[in-house]
Design a protein around this motif. Structure first.
Motif, PDB file in Angstrom:
ATOM      1  N   GLU A 121       0.816  -1.217   0.000  1.00  0.00           N
ATOM      2  CA  GLU A 121       0.000   0.000   0.000  1.00  0.00           C
ATOM      3  C   GLU A 121       0.849   1.266   0.000  1.00  0.00           C
ATOM      4  N   PHE A 122       2.147   1.151   0.290  1.00  0.00           N
ATOM      5  CA  PHE A 122       3.034   2.307   0.131  1.00  0.00           C
ATOM      6  C   PHE A 122       3.042   2.799  -1.323  1.00  0.00           C
ATOM      7  N   ALA A 123       2.717   1.908  -2.276  1.00  0.00           N
ATOM      8  CA  ALA A 123       2.732   2.298  -3.693  1.00  0.00           C
ATOM      9  C   ALA A 123       1.753   3.427  -3.982  1.00  0.00           C
ATOM     10  N   ALA A 124       0.739   3.566  -3.139  1.00  0.00           N
ATOM     11  CA  ALA A 124      -0.257   4.612  -3.353  1.00  0.00           C
ATOM     12  C   ALA A 124       0.209   5.974  -2.850  1.00  0.00           C
ATOM     13  N   THR A 125       1.339   6.021  -2.131  1.00  0.00           N
ATOM     14  CA  THR A 125       1.708   7.251  -1.442  1.00  0.00           C
ATOM     15  C   THR A 125       2.598   8.191  -2.248  1.00  0.00           C
ATOM     16  N   SER A 126       3.365   7.655  -3.232  1.00  0.00           N
ATOM     17  CA  SER A 126       4.253   8.534  -3.989  1.00  0.00           C
ATOM     18  C   SER A 126       4.796   7.822  -5.223  1.00  0.00           C
ATOM     19  N   GLU A 127       5.280   8.618  -6.162  1.00  0.00           N
ATOM     20  CA  GLU A 127       5.927   8.068  -7.356  1.00  0.00           C
ATOM     21  C   GLU A 127       7.194   7.308  -6.983  1.00  0.00           C
ATOM     22  N   TRP A 128       7.899   7.813  -5.973  1.00  0.00           N
ATOM     23  CA  TRP A 128       9.134   7.142  -5.519  1.00  0.00           C
ATOM     24  C   TRP A 128       8.826   5.732  -5.058  1.00  0.00           C
ATOM     25  N   TRP A 129       7.762   5.566  -4.264  1.00  0.00           N
ATOM     26  CA  TRP A 129       7.398   4.247  -3.783  1.00  0.00           C
ATOM     27  C   TRP A 129       6.949   3.329  -4.925  1.00  0.00           C
ATOM     28  N   ARG A 130       6.234   3.871  -5.911  1.00  0.00           N
ATOM     29  CA  ARG A 130       5.832   3.034  -7.053  1.00  0.00           C
ATOM     30  C   ARG A 130       7.048   2.532  -7.812  1.00  0.00           C
ATOM     31  N   HIS A 131       8.092   3.344  -7.874  1.00  0.00           N
ATOM     32  CA  HIS A 131       9.329   2.891  -8.522  1.00  0.00           C
ATOM     33  C   HIS A 131       9.939   1.741  -7.716  1.00  0.00           C
ATOM     34  N   ARG A 162      -2.847  -6.639  -5.857  1.00  0.00           N
ATOM     35  CA  ARG A 162      -2.670  -5.684  -6.951  1.00  0.00           C
ATOM     36  C   ARG A 162      -1.223  -5.765  -7.443  1.00  0.00           C
ATOM     37  N   ARG A 163      -0.985  -5.235  -8.609  1.00  0.00           N
ATOM     38  CA  ARG A 163       0.350  -5.283  -9.210  1.00  0.00           C
ATOM     39  C   ARG A 163       0.727  -3.897  -9.713  1.00  0.00           C
ATOM     40  N   VAL A 164       1.933  -3.441  -9.362  1.00  0.00           N
ATOM     41  CA  VAL A 164       2.451  -2.197  -9.917  1.00  0.00           C
ATOM     42  C   VAL A 164       3.041  -2.513 -11.289  1.00  0.00           C
ATOM     43  N   LEU A 165       2.647  -1.752 -12.295  1.00  0.00           N
ATOM     44  CA  LEU A 165       3.154  -1.977 -13.651  1.00  0.00           C
ATOM     45  C   LEU A 165       4.669  -1.796 -13.681  1.00  0.00           C
ATOM     46  N   PRO A 166       5.351  -2.461 -14.618  1.00  0.00           N
ATOM     47  CA  PRO A 166       6.815  -2.398 -14.671  1.00  0.00           C
ATOM     48  C   PRO A 166       7.380  -0.983 -14.746  1.00  0.00           C
ATOM     49  N   ASP A 167       6.617  -0.050 -15.336  1.00  0.00           N
ATOM     50  CA  ASP A 167       7.122   1.325 -15.428  1.00  0.00           C
ATOM     51  C   ASP A 167       6.827   2.138 -14.169  1.00  0.00           C
ATOM     52  N   GLY A 168       6.157   1.519 -13.195  1.00  0.00           N
ATOM     53  CA  GLY A 168       5.885   2.197 -11.937  1.00  0.00           C
ATOM     54  C   GLY A 168       4.794   3.244 -12.009  1.00  0.00           C
TER      55      GLY A 168
END
Length: 371
Positions: free
Chosen positions: A233-243, A346-352
């Motif tokens: 769920e950190f992926a929802a907090t910032s672009e940095w985390w999605r990377h 859920r899955r983060v896409l390869p490009d973040g």
């Protein structure tokens, strides 16, 4: 006529972001809940939110959390939302139980923090998340996995249940490596897991151990399937985390198919002019309704009265999780979610760039949004 004293609701925020703050959507979602209940005549007393935001464990100290709890009691709150982090909740439990004044509703994952006065609405738990994570990995075709566990209370609790979950679905564990619960060099840990080249990596812990794992994998040219807990769920907090989580599959509570959640986001957007499509606002809608109902039904309007009213909440449709998830407490029921899909993968896409729905414990999900 004398003025009516507001019903005070405590927020014990024990995890602060890199700017020393927390998500703005939390209070906005809670305010919307209570405004709607006031408009419907369900709870007519004015409401005041009393916030104590401190940096607890893992980055800060437990003492700050303990002091914040006692400050909220001194402010005459009737119920407390928090703490959020298991390590703080486990340590705080005895203070909550000894005080025996107000109920705490925590999103922490450790069941050892639950008690007479501590109710759990966890973003998963150490007992449940590994079962879902291992099941999804097996559905994806993994037969062998390596485990990276954060060397902490949370990580070791997860490790115990992850071993059992892997055995239950036929995943063979090729190796287990401890990693720090804070950002650090992950190359040695990744190299150790890479020796046997398992089909996948399971990360278990709070989540601060994930940064650097993708970079370490890229450096050695090995990129297996990667799975994590609700640390995702950190992926929802910032672009940095999605990377940091690009390409990872993890557990989340946001499911765009949930009609209760969709309708709340419609109203949120109409009021605030933005549409935050991720877990936090929906979770706050759920916890906000629980608190509003308990305050409205408390007899008398006191800490013990609110605790008793919480125990009577049954079959409330949840905005979190897959369609059909409901909320339910009871006299000896302290885990609030009902339904096997209160957590989805859920899955983060390869490009973040974003995350997409991947599956649940019931199976993988075919969707046009999956590339």
């Amino acid at each position: 006529m004398s003025a009516v004293t507001p019903a005070r609701i405590g927020l014990l925020v024990d995890y602060l972001d890199e700017h020393g703050g927390y998500d703005d959507n939390i209070l906005d979602a809670l305010r919307l809940v209570f405004d709607e209940y006031a408009e419907q005549g369900i709870f007519e007393r004015p409401v005041e939110f009393v916030v104590r935001a401190v940096q607890g464990l893992p980055n800060g100290s437990f003492r700050a959390v303990r002091d914040a709890f006692h400050e909220l009691l001194d402010q005459d709150v009737l119920v407390i939302f928090g703490p959020w982090v298991s390590e703080n909740g486990v340590a705080l439990r005895r203070y909550v139980e000894d005080a025996a004044e107000v109920a705490c509703i925590t999103m922490g994952a450790s069941e050892t923090m639950l008690g007479e006065w501590v109710f759990g609405l966890p973003a998963g738990s150490m007992e449940e998340e590994p079962i879902i994570m291992a099941t999804v990995a097996a559905l994806d075709g993994c037969r062998t996995v390596g485990i990276a566990f954060e060397d902490s209370l949370i990580g070791t609790e997860y490790l115990r249940t992850t071993r059992a979950a892997c055995a239950d679905v036929g995943l063979r564990i090729t190796g287990e490596v401890p990693i720090p619960q804070v950002e650090s060099d992950k190359r040695a840990a990744i190299a150790a897991l890479a020796v046997d080249k398992p089909d996948g990596i399971l990360h278990v812990g709070f989540g601060l151990g994930i940064p650097g794992m993708n970079d370490a994998l890229s450096e050695i040219g090995w990129m297996p399937s990667r799975y994590t807990t609700t640390a995702f769920e950190f992926a929802a907090t910032s672009e940095w985390w999605r990377h940091q989580l690009a390409g990872w599959i993890g557990l989340d509570q946001y499911d765009e198919r949930n009609q209760t959640g969709k309708e709340f986001l419609d109203r949120f957007e109409a009021r605030y002019g933005r549409r935050p499509e991720y877990f936090w606002p929906l979770y706050c809608y759920d916890v906000g309704r629980i608190m509003a109902i308990a305050l409205a039904d408390a007899r008398p309007l006191s800490g013990p009265g609110v605790k008793g009213a919480l125990e009577k909440i049954k079959m409330l449709p949840a905005a979190s999780g897959a369609p059909g998830t409901r909320l339910w407490f009871g006299k000896f029921i302290r885990h609030g979610w009902m339904g096997s899909e209160f957590l989805v993968a859920r899955r983060v896409l390869p490009d973040g760039s974003r995350s997409v729905l991947h599956g649940t414990i019931e199976g993988l999900i075919e969707s046009p949004q999956l590339p």
